[in-house]
Design a protein around this motif. Structure first.
Motif, PDB file in Angstrom:
ATOM      1  N   SER A   7       0.793  -1.308   0.018  1.00 15.34           N
ATOM      2  CA  SER A   7       0.016   0.259   0.004  1.00 15.34           C
ATOM      3  C   SER A   7       0.905   1.353   0.154  1.00 15.34           C
ATOM      4  N   LEU A  41       7.096   5.707 -14.007  1.00 14.40           N
ATOM      5  CA  LEU A  41       5.722   6.666 -13.585  1.00 14.40           C
ATOM      6  C   LEU A  41       4.794   5.543 -12.921  1.00 14.40           C
ATOM      7  N   THR A  47       5.210   9.213  -3.454  1.00 14.86           N
ATOM      8  CA  THR A  47       4.641   8.642  -2.570  1.00 14.86           C
ATOM      9  C   THR A  47       5.533   8.464  -1.594  1.00 14.86           C
TER      10      THR A  47
HETATM   11  P1  ADP Z   1       6.092   8.019  -9.184  1.00 15.96           P
HETATM   12  O1  ADP Z   1       6.295   9.411  -8.305  1.00 15.96           O
HETATM   13  O2  ADP Z   1       6.845   7.067  -8.838  1.00 15.96           O
HETATM   14  O3  ADP Z   1       5.444   8.504 -10.584  1.00 15.96           O
HETATM   15  P2  ADP Z   1       3.491   8.323  -7.448  1.00 15.96           P
HETATM   16  O4  ADP Z   1       3.804   8.310  -6.121  1.00 15.96           O
HETATM   17  O5  ADP Z   1       3.167   9.595  -8.123  1.00 15.96           O
HETATM   18  O6  ADP Z   1       4.582   7.634  -8.345  1.00 15.96           O
HETATM   19  O7  ADP Z   1       2.227   7.248  -7.852  1.00 15.96           O
HETATM   20  C1  ADP Z   1       2.219   6.065  -7.196  1.00 15.96           C
HETATM   21  C2  ADP Z   1       0.693   5.704  -6.961  1.00 15.96           C
HETATM   22  O8  ADP Z   1       0.531   4.486  -6.666  1.00 15.96           O
HETATM   23  C3  ADP Z   1      -0.034   6.740  -6.084  1.00 15.96           C
HETATM   24  O9  ADP Z   1      -1.488   7.023  -6.555  1.00 15.96           O
HETATM   25  C4  ADP Z   1      -0.314   5.629  -4.874  1.00 15.96           C
HETATM   26  O10 ADP Z   1      -1.433   5.855  -3.938  1.00 15.96           O
HETATM   27  C5  ADP Z   1      -0.357   4.297  -5.626  1.00 15.96           C
HETATM   28  N1  ADP Z   1       0.121   2.931  -5.076  1.00 15.96           N
HETATM   29  C6  ADP Z   1      -0.502   1.930  -4.589  1.00 15.96           C
HETATM   30  N2  ADP Z   1       0.187   1.208  -4.097  1.00 15.96           N
HETATM   31  C7  ADP Z   1       1.248   1.521  -3.728  1.00 15.96           C
HETATM   32  C8  ADP Z   1       2.535   1.314  -2.884  1.00 15.96           C
HETATM   33  N3  ADP Z   1       2.605   0.268  -2.449  1.00 15.96           N
HETATM   34  N4  ADP Z   1       3.567   1.945  -2.775  1.00 15.96           N
HETATM   35  C9  ADP Z   1       3.439   3.313  -3.263  1.00 15.96           C
HETATM   36  N5  ADP Z   1       2.408   3.793  -4.107  1.00 15.96           N
HETATM   37  C10 ADP Z   1       1.177   2.913  -4.291  1.00 15.96           C
END
Ligand code: ADP
Ligand code: MG
Length: 171
Positions: A7, A41, A47
């Protein structure tokens, strides 16, 4: 060390753990501390940053700096119990960069990268470090985020390089 989270909250918990470990094991260096966050991405890099920022006591909302390239947050001083001596607080600023839209390290120079690097009070996290590899310090740490295809859409593999003999790149 390789971790599996299920999560966004768990990824942020890992971020807090990473910050604690980093604060405990800081090398004495006269430059900024730099951590690269690699992964596609949606893999969870921003996150993770939200967890880092919250753990450092930053209350502002962390949003992706994809379009502004860089965001800088002041790290508030830690609260010290009465009667205890204030510890030296190494980091004063959290610098969050996203190099996704950059095509070379030189573009970072335009936004003050040199000054950012020379200040040991800066804790720098950079998404898409591959785009600006040529200007990253050799001792930069790296964390790799992967979203396995198929299966649980909330599962992420997160590899923190340089932990316990993970093959840290030596400066
Ligand atoms: P990035 O910056 O790598 O492009 P983000 O953090 O913006 O990615 O987006 C990750 C998305 O995936 C978010 O909407 C987050 O809520 C979701 N998500 C689901 N499961 C996870 C997890 N285990 N760890 C991190 N994000 C998760
Ligand atoms: Mg992001």
């Amino acid at each position: 060390m390789r971790y599996r989270t299920q999560s966004a909250a768990q990824t942020q918990q890992l971020a807090r753990q990473f910050v604690e470990e980093l604060l405990r094991s800081l090398p004495k260096q006269g430059t900024a501390t730099v951590v690269g966050l690699s992964g596609e991405l949606g893999a969870g890099k921003t996150t993770f940053m939200k967890g880092v920022a919250r753990h450092l006591g930053i209350t502002e909302e962390i949003t992706s700096p994809t379009f502004v390239i860089q965001k800088i947050y002041e790290i508030p001083a830690r609260l010290i119990p009465e009667g205890e001596e204030a510890p030296c607080q190494r980091f004063q600023r959290l610098v969050h960069l996203d190099a996704y839209r950059l095509s070379s390290g030189e573009e970072l120079a335009a936004i003050g990268w040199h000054d950012t690097l020379t200040d040991p009070a800066n804790l720098v996290f950079i998404e898409w470090p591959e785009m600006v590899e040529s200007v990253l310090p050799l001792r930069a740490r790296r964390i790799v985020f992967e979203a396995p295809e198929g299966g649980d859409p909330d599962e992420r593999r997160i590899t923190i390089e340089g932990e316990e003999g993970e093959g840290a790149r030596e400066a």
